[in-house]
Design a protein around this motif. Structure first.
Motif, mmCIF file in Angstrom:
data_model
loop_
_atom_site.group_PDB
_atom_site.id
_atom_site.type_symbol
_atom_site.label_atom_id
_atom_site.label_comp_id
_atom_site.label_asym_id
_atom_site.label_seq_id
_atom_site.Cartn_x
_atom_site.Cartn_y
_atom_site.Cartn_z
ATOM 1 N N GLY A 39 54.768 51.122 50.244
ATOM 2 C CA GLY A 39 53.529 50.720 49.581
ATOM 3 C C GLY A 39 53.806 50.048 48.250
ATOM 4 O O GLY A 39 54.844 50.264 47.626
ATOM 5 N N ARG A 40 52.844 49.212 47.821
ATOM 6 C CA ARG A 40 52.993 48.482 46.562
ATOM 7 C C ARG A 40 51.692 48.511 45.773
ATOM 8 O O ARG A 40 50.618 48.657 46.347
ATOM 9 C CB ARG A 40 53.392 47.029 46.846
ATOM 10 C CG ARG A 40 54.743 46.859 47.535
ATOM 11 C CD ARG A 40 54.985 45.419 47.926
ATOM 12 N NE ARG A 40 54.052 44.976 48.957
ATOM 13 C CZ ARG A 40 53.891 43.709 49.329
ATOM 14 N NH1 ARG A 40 54.607 42.753 48.738
ATOM 15 N NH2 ARG A 40 53.031 43.381 50.266
ATOM 16 N N MET A 41 51.829 48.353 44.464
ATOM 17 C CA MET A 41 50.664 48.217 43.599
ATOM 18 C C MET A 41 50.955 47.144 42.563
ATOM 19 O O MET A 41 52.070 47.023 42.059
ATOM 20 C CB MET A 41 50.324 49.552 42.931
ATOM 21 C CG MET A 41 51.446 50.182 42.135
ATOM 22 S SD MET A 41 51.063 51.871 41.547
ATOM 23 C CE MET A 41 49.805 51.507 40.319
ATOM 24 N N PHE A 42 49.935 46.300 42.256
ATOM 25 C CA PHE A 42 50.116 45.160 41.367
ATOM 26 C C PHE A 42 49.019 45.129 40.316
ATOM 27 O O PHE A 42 47.912 45.614 40.528
ATOM 28 C CB PHE A 42 50.089 43.843 42.154
ATOM 29 C CG PHE A 42 51.130 43.741 43.228
ATOM 30 C CD1 PHE A 42 52.441 43.436 42.901
ATOM 31 C CD2 PHE A 42 50.794 43.960 44.551
ATOM 32 C CE1 PHE A 42 53.403 43.336 43.892
ATOM 33 C CE2 PHE A 42 51.749 43.864 45.540
ATOM 34 C CZ PHE A 42 53.060 43.554 45.209
ATOM 35 N N ARG A 43 49.354 44.458 39.216
ATOM 36 C CA ARG A 43 48.365 44.247 38.165
ATOM 37 C C ARG A 43 48.773 43.015 37.353
ATOM 38 O O ARG A 43 49.949 42.683 37.223
ATOM 39 C CB ARG A 43 48.310 45.470 37.276
ATOM 40 C CG ARG A 43 47.504 45.211 36.039
ATOM 41 C CD ARG A 43 47.525 46.266 35.006
ATOM 42 N NE ARG A 43 47.033 45.649 33.787
ATOM 43 C CZ ARG A 43 46.607 46.294 32.738
ATOM 44 N NH1 ARG A 43 46.623 47.602 32.727
ATOM 45 N NH2 ARG A 43 46.186 45.654 31.690
ATOM 46 N N THR A 44 47.780 42.334 36.784
ATOM 47 C CA THR A 44 48.041 41.219 35.876
ATOM 48 C C THR A 44 48.107 41.756 34.445
ATOM 49 O O THR A 44 47.126 42.303 33.947
ATOM 50 C CB THR A 44 46.925 40.172 35.957
ATOM 51 O OG1 THR A 44 46.871 39.656 37.292
ATOM 52 C CG2 THR A 44 47.179 39.030 34.983
ATOM 53 N N PRO A 45 49.262 41.644 33.780
ATOM 54 C CA PRO A 45 49.375 42.124 32.404
ATOM 55 C C PRO A 45 48.934 41.042 31.421
ATOM 56 O O PRO A 45 48.918 39.857 31.748
ATOM 57 C CB PRO A 45 50.862 42.420 32.261
ATOM 58 C CG PRO A 45 51.505 41.393 33.124
ATOM 59 C CD PRO A 45 50.565 41.157 34.281
ATOM 60 N N GLN A 46 48.622 41.448 30.234
ATOM 61 C CA GLN A 46 48.300 40.511 29.159
ATOM 62 C C GLN A 46 49.001 40.990 27.887
ATOM 63 O O GLN A 46 48.376 41.466 26.946
ATOM 64 C CB GLN A 46 46.781 40.417 28.954
ATOM 65 C CG GLN A 46 46.054 39.813 30.134
ATOM 66 C CD GLN A 46 44.547 39.749 29.933
ATOM 67 O OE1 GLN A 46 43.972 40.500 29.156
ATOM 68 N NE2 GLN A 46 43.899 38.829 30.637
ATOM 69 N N PHE A 47 50.318 40.857 27.905
ATOM 70 C CA PHE A 47 51.112 41.333 26.776
ATOM 71 C C PHE A 47 50.880 40.443 25.561
ATOM 72 O O PHE A 47 50.850 39.212 25.674
ATOM 73 C CB PHE A 47 52.593 41.355 27.127
ATOM 74 C CG PHE A 47 52.937 42.270 28.275
ATOM 75 C CD1 PHE A 47 52.577 43.602 28.241
ATOM 76 C CD2 PHE A 47 53.622 41.793 29.389
ATOM 77 C CE1 PHE A 47 52.885 44.453 29.290
ATOM 78 C CE2 PHE A 47 53.946 42.624 30.430
ATOM 79 C CZ PHE A 47 53.568 43.962 30.389
ATOM 80 N N THR A 48 50.780 41.070 24.399
ATOM 81 C CA THR A 48 50.603 40.324 23.149
ATOM 82 C C THR A 48 51.905 40.190 22.381
ATOM 83 O O THR A 48 51.912 39.696 21.253
ATOM 84 C CB THR A 48 49.561 41.029 22.264
ATOM 85 O OG1 THR A 48 49.998 42.371 22.004
ATOM 86 C CG2 THR A 48 48.205 41.059 22.949
ATOM 87 N N PHE A 49 53.003 40.626 22.980
ATOM 88 C CA PHE A 49 54.326 40.529 22.351
ATOM 89 C C PHE A 49 55.373 40.417 23.456
ATOM 90 O O PHE A 49 55.110 40.796 24.605
ATOM 91 C CB PHE A 49 54.604 41.743 21.458
ATOM 92 C CG PHE A 49 54.389 43.071 22.148
ATOM 93 C CD1 PHE A 49 55.346 43.601 22.999
ATOM 94 C CD2 PHE A 49 53.215 43.782 21.949
ATOM 95 C CE1 PHE A 49 55.146 44.812 23.627
ATOM 96 C CE2 PHE A 49 53.001 45.003 22.571
ATOM 97 C CZ PHE A 49 53.976 45.518 23.422
ATOM 98 N N ILE A 113 52.867 42.068 37.629
ATOM 99 C CA ILE A 113 53.887 43.109 37.697
ATOM 100 C C ILE A 113 53.428 44.155 38.694
ATOM 101 O O ILE A 113 52.243 44.229 39.052
ATOM 102 C CB ILE A 113 54.159 43.765 36.328
ATOM 103 C CG1 ILE A 113 52.927 44.540 35.854
ATOM 104 C CG2 ILE A 113 54.594 42.748 35.300
ATOM 105 C CD1 ILE A 113 53.211 45.391 34.644
ATOM 106 N N GLY A 114 54.357 44.992 39.145
ATOM 107 C CA GLY A 114 53.976 45.998 40.130
ATOM 108 C C GLY A 114 55.067 47.011 40.380
ATOM 109 O O GLY A 114 56.143 46.983 39.775
#
Length: 365
Positions: A39-49, A113-114
């Motif tokens: 199984g996999r899980m994903f998300r869109t990050p919004q890193f500020t650094f 990332i995931g």
């Protein structure tokens, strides 16, 4: 230092896409994930650094491999880089740290990332943290990493990696956990420094030379810089060898019998000393260890003229079994030697217990 924390305690941070999980239930203790197939899980990050490292806080009942995933900008969203790591699985909270900046494939500008979990696993994910250190901190940790040394390994007698440079505490701690070690060789910095010193000395000499200046003076200055860098490296490498000797003295030579450890062999030598009285009167004995090398060869040397036999050898006439660090080898209530659920011997007696997984067993013939 900058930190971004994603806490899974009681809720799910951000929008995640789950694929092929049997269940993923948010609880007050974290996100409880169960899988019957990969199984996999994903998300869109919004890193500020720019992220240098990350830290997982989790809990799992068994050992298994997890893969941290990220997408390289400009490639297909399904094209993911995989960074595998192991969860120990003690049933207690554990922390896993990844020095992402050590991998040239890592890109903090990633848009996806995931995590990938193998089939048949259970994981309680509590927290994910993303870390960044400023330039001054990286200089400090780089200086510290220069003085960090490897452990004494089989190749140390012929080869040393020398000083390596990493730029954060997580990378420093994991520097020698892989072969080759992570981080840049210190010579990437020392050679340019030597070149700049030589160029500076030459330019200064050209601008300021006069009738009183001796022509060998710039050469002397450059050689002194070379000598200074050589002395720095000699101190660093000398400290590594002295450190090995000091550790051997503290953990083996000066330690009490029964509490001694020797490099990567742990308490093996103390175990052999304790087992010798039960081995000396036997021409041969069966030796079973968690790994064949280096223990079988060491037993041949340390217990001669008694000869250890491999489990695959002809052992019909052998009545003594020496077991070292084999939790899968036990003695049942009837006094029989067992490998998991398989009976290996006729009833006998345990002559020596050394820790939980090491003992000497003799069959009643």
């Amino acid at each position: 230092m900058q930190t971004e924390e994603w806490s899974f305690l009681g809720s799910i941070p951000g929008r995640w896409e789950g694929v092929s999980f049997t269940s993923a239930v948010p609880t007050k203790d974290g996100l409880l994930i169960k899988t019957e197939k990969d199984g996999r899980m994903f998300r869109t990050p919004q890193f500020t650094f720019p992220v240098d490292a990350m830290r997982f806080t989790l809990n799992a009942p068994e050992t298994f491999q997890v893969k941290f995933l990220w997408n390289i900008p400009g490639t297909s969203p399904e094209d993911m880089v995989e960074l595998p790591f192991y969860v120990v699985g003690t049933g207690k909270e554990e922390i896993v740290e990844l020095p992402l900046a050590n991998y040239r494939e890592w890109n903090a500008a990633t848009q996806r990332i995931g995590l990938m979990l193998p089939a048949g696993t259970e994981l309680l994910l509590k927290k994910m943290e993303f870390l960044h250190w400023n330039f001054a901190e990286k200089i400090l940790y780089g200086f510290r990493s220069f003085w960090m040394t490897d452990g004494f390994r089989p190749y140390t007698i012929n080869f040393l990696w020398g000083p390596r440079i990493t730029a954060n505490p997580i990378a420093n701690a994991k520097m020698f956990h892989s072969i080759p070690p992570r981080g840049w060789s210190a010579f990437r910095f020392l050679y340019p420094l030597l070149f700049l010193a030589g160029a500076g000395i030459f330019v200064t000499y050209k601008k300021n030379r006069g009738p009183t200046i001796v022509r060998t003076q710039p050469l002397f200055c450059f050689l002194m810089v070379c000598f200074g860098l050589w002395l720095l490296l000699d101190i660093r490498m000398g400290m590594e060898y002295v450190g090995y000797a000091v550790k051997d003295y503290e953990t083996y030579i000066a330690a009490e019998p029964g509490k001694r450890t020797f490099r990567d062999r742990n308490n093996f030598n103390d175990f052999v000393d304790a087992a010798l009285p039960h081995i000396r009167k036997r021409n041969t004995y069966l030796f079973m260890s968690g790994q064949r090398w280096p223990y079988l060869g060491a037993m041949r040397y340390l217990t001669y003229p008694s000869v250890p036999l491999d489990p695959g050898a002809e052992t019909d006439a052998v009545d003594t079994v020496v077991v070292y660090e084999r939790p899968d080898i036990t003695v049942n209530g009837a006094g029989e030697l067992m490998y998991l659920d398989q009976k290996l011997s006729t009833p006998g007696t345990v002559l020596l217990r050394f820790g939980n997984d090491s003992f000497v067993f003799r069959m009643n013939l």
